[in-house]
Design a protein around this motif. Sequence first.
Motif, short mmCIF file in Angstrom:
data_model
loop_
_atom_site.label_atom_id
_atom_site.label_comp_id
_atom_site.label_asym_id
_atom_site.label_seq_id
_atom_site.Cartn_x
_atom_site.Cartn_y
_atom_site.Cartn_z
N GLY A 179 0.82 -1.20 0.00
CA GLY A 179 0.00 0.00 0.00
C GLY A 179 0.85 1.25 0.00
O GLY A 179 2.07 1.19 -0.16
N SER A 180 0.18 2.37 0.18
CA SER A 180 0.84 3.67 0.22
C SER A 180 0.40 4.40 1.48
O SER A 180 -0.73 4.23 1.94
N GLU A 181 1.28 5.22 2.01
CA GLU A 181 0.92 6.06 3.15
C GLU A 181 -0.16 7.07 2.77
O GLU A 181 -0.83 7.62 3.63
N ASN A 228 1.59 4.63 17.60
CA ASN A 228 1.46 4.93 16.17
C ASN A 228 0.85 6.30 15.89
O ASN A 228 0.54 6.61 14.74
N ILE A 229 0.68 7.12 16.91
CA ILE A 229 0.17 8.47 16.69
C ILE A 229 1.31 9.33 16.14
O ILE A 229 2.39 9.39 16.72
N GLU A 230 1.05 9.95 14.99
CA GLU A 230 2.02 10.85 14.38
C GLU A 230 1.62 12.28 14.73
O GLU A 230 0.47 12.66 14.53
N GLY A 231 2.55 13.04 15.23
CA GLY A 231 2.27 14.42 15.66
C GLY A 231 2.24 15.40 14.51
O GLY A 231 2.33 15.03 13.33
N ARG A 232 2.13 16.66 14.85
CA ARG A 232 2.13 17.74 13.86
C ARG A 232 3.49 17.81 13.17
O ARG A 232 4.53 17.61 13.81
N PHE A 233 3.50 18.16 11.90
CA PHE A 233 4.73 18.34 11.14
C PHE A 233 5.47 19.54 11.71
O PHE A 233 4.92 20.63 11.81
N VAL A 283 -3.81 4.36 9.16
CA VAL A 283 -4.53 3.10 9.41
C VAL A 283 -3.75 1.89 8.90
O VAL A 283 -3.69 0.87 9.59
N LEU A 284 -3.14 1.99 7.74
CA LEU A 284 -2.38 0.86 7.21
C LEU A 284 -1.19 0.52 8.11
O LEU A 284 -0.97 -0.64 8.45
N LYS A 285 -0.45 1.54 8.52
CA LYS A 285 0.70 1.28 9.41
C LYS A 285 0.25 0.69 10.74
O LYS A 285 0.89 -0.20 11.28
#
Length: 199
Positions: A53-55, A171-176, A187-189
Motif C-alpha cells: 500500500g501507500s501512506e 502509532n500516533i504521528e504528531g504535527r509536522f 490506518v495501514l501502518k
Amino acid sequence: MAKELRPAILLLLLLTLILGVAYPLGMTGLAQLLFPYQANGSLILGKNGTVIGSELIGQNFASEKYFHGRPSVTTGTDAQGNSVAEPYNAANSLGSQLGPTAKALIDRVTADSATLKAENPSTPVPVDLVTTSASGFDPDITPAAALFQVPRVAKARGLSEDRVRQLVQDNIEGRFLGLVGEPHVNVLKLNMALDGLGG
C-alpha cells in the motif's frame, strides 16, 4: 506571412522543449534525488519486500480484527457499466456530493453512528468515523477514532485492550515540525503493527 510564422513556431518549439521536456525531467530528477520515498508514491513494503500500500491512499479494512479508516464514497463500474460503490478506489477520487441537509447523507451518518455506538456505547463516536474526506480515500484517522475501535479489535484478536491501546499510542504521528496539521494515525501502518502483535 512565413516571416511572421517562423519566430512563433521557433518560440513554440523552444518553450515546448523547456517547459514540456527539460522542466519536468529536471523536477523529476530533483525529486528522486532529494525525496525518493515521496517521489515514488510513499509506498509501504511488507515483510517479504512486496508493496502492500501507500501512506497516502487509504485501504478498505472490513474485518473486525482491523482498525477501520474513514468512510469512502468512491465508486467504480460493474460489468454492465453501472456505477457501484467501490471504497478506496484510487482511480476515482471524489468526495460525497451530498450537502449537510441531504436526507441520504443524514440517514447514512445516523445509521453508521448507531452501529458504532452499539460497538462502543461508553464513548462518543468520533466524527471522522462517520464522515467522508474530500478525496474519498483518506489514509489517516484521528487518535480518538483509533482509540474508539480498541475494544472491538482487542476482542476480535483475543488481546488485552491495554496492549492494543498502547499500540495506538505508539502509532500516533504528531504535527509536522510541531506546528502544521493535527495528530493522526495512519490506518495501514497501525494494522501492520497490529499484525505484528499476532492474536
